[in-house]
Design an enzyme around this catalytic site. Sequence first.
Site, mmCIF file in Angstrom:
data_model
loop_
_atom_site.group_PDB
_atom_site.id
_atom_site.type_symbol
_atom_site.label_atom_id
_atom_site.label_comp_id
_atom_site.label_asym_id
_atom_site.label_seq_id
_atom_site.Cartn_x
_atom_site.Cartn_y
_atom_site.Cartn_z
ATOM 1 N N GLY A 1 2.457 7.842 0.555
ATOM 2 C CA GLY A 1 1.164 8.359 0.978
ATOM 3 C C GLY A 1 0.543 9.091 -0.184
ATOM 4 O O GLY A 1 0.584 8.607 -1.321
ATOM 5 N N SER B 1 7.431 5.330 -2.932
ATOM 6 C CA SER B 1 6.100 5.689 -3.424
ATOM 7 C C SER B 1 5.996 7.191 -3.688
ATOM 8 O O SER B 1 6.656 7.715 -4.575
ATOM 9 C CB SER B 1 5.045 5.183 -2.441
ATOM 10 O OG SER B 1 3.752 5.274 -2.975
ATOM 11 N N ALA B 2 5.203 7.924 -2.916
ATOM 12 C CA ALA B 2 5.090 9.376 -3.115
ATOM 13 C C ALA B 2 6.447 10.052 -2.995
ATOM 14 O O ALA B 2 6.752 11.002 -3.724
ATOM 15 C CB ALA B 2 4.111 9.973 -2.103
ATOM 16 N N HIS C 1 4.318 1.732 -8.095
ATOM 17 C CA HIS C 1 3.350 0.630 -7.975
ATOM 18 C C HIS C 1 2.799 0.252 -9.356
ATOM 19 O O HIS C 1 1.615 -0.106 -9.475
ATOM 20 C CB HIS C 1 2.174 1.008 -7.066
ATOM 21 C CG HIS C 1 2.564 1.636 -5.775
ATOM 22 N ND1 HIS C 1 3.067 0.922 -4.717
ATOM 23 C CD2 HIS C 1 2.519 2.931 -5.360
ATOM 24 C CE1 HIS C 1 3.311 1.748 -3.699
ATOM 25 N NE2 HIS C 1 2.996 2.964 -4.083
ATOM 26 N N GLU D 1 6.352 -3.159 -8.082
ATOM 27 C CA GLU D 1 6.518 -3.381 -6.643
ATOM 28 C C GLU D 1 7.800 -4.165 -6.350
ATOM 29 O O GLU D 1 8.061 -5.201 -6.951
ATOM 30 C CB GLU D 1 5.336 -4.166 -6.085
ATOM 31 C CG GLU D 1 4.003 -3.431 -6.154
ATOM 32 C CD GLU D 1 3.885 -2.313 -5.147
ATOM 33 O OE1 GLU D 1 3.067 -2.404 -4.235
ATOM 34 O OE2 GLU D 1 4.644 -1.325 -5.288
#
Length: 233
Positions: free
Chosen positions: A90, A122-123, A159, A194
């Site tokens: 997020g 991700s985050a 990413h 990714e």
Amino acid sequence: MKKLIIASTSTIHGSGYLEYILPTLTTFFKEANTILFIPYARPGGISYDEYTAIAKKAFATIAKKVKGIHEFENPKEALKQADGIFTGGGNTFELVNQLYKNDVISALKEVVENGTPYLGTSAGSNICGVTMMNTNDMPIVYPPSFKTLEFIPFNINAHYLDPIENSTHMGETRETRIKEYHVFNMTSVLGLREGSWLEVNGDSIVLKGSLSARLFQKDKMPVELATNKEIKI
């Protein structure tokens, strides 16, 4: 001994939430009955309950329960009692802001350093580095500090995107942005593509997935790191 999976993303093209990495997570969380989920990053601004429901659905496919940290009156105690921990993706600024606001940075660092298995996507992966300064996210809030968990001795750019040949896009590439960062900062940055992830066992960091990763170090040319190889910086 710390045990982490630091993944670039929760979802790859054509795959459901965490689906591509579930075989790895089955083994990684084999001793955990319930996963403590940290939903603070709130992708798209969804609620903590909505985000936790997504994680619950994914982990149910490998017979694991999930409970959100926000459901506990004492989040520090929840971390101390956790069988395993998952921090989802997020907005990294909001994630770090809430970790500081709820005063759980030190507790999270301590339990993972002592062996509680940790998954970040991700985050949730960005915060595993020295700082969160190589996130791609918009600064929608102002956290008290950019310093994060320092589980690994470099920063993550999740990413990571390579320049597209013959593209007419005139904006800066990820590589350009990271070069700008290194004008003022020394910490190395790993561009994690990714579908790739890092497996951390103690001081060992191994790149997993089908793709290489791109390592950026101050005043050096970027280098490609091969998958299934240990990363030493």
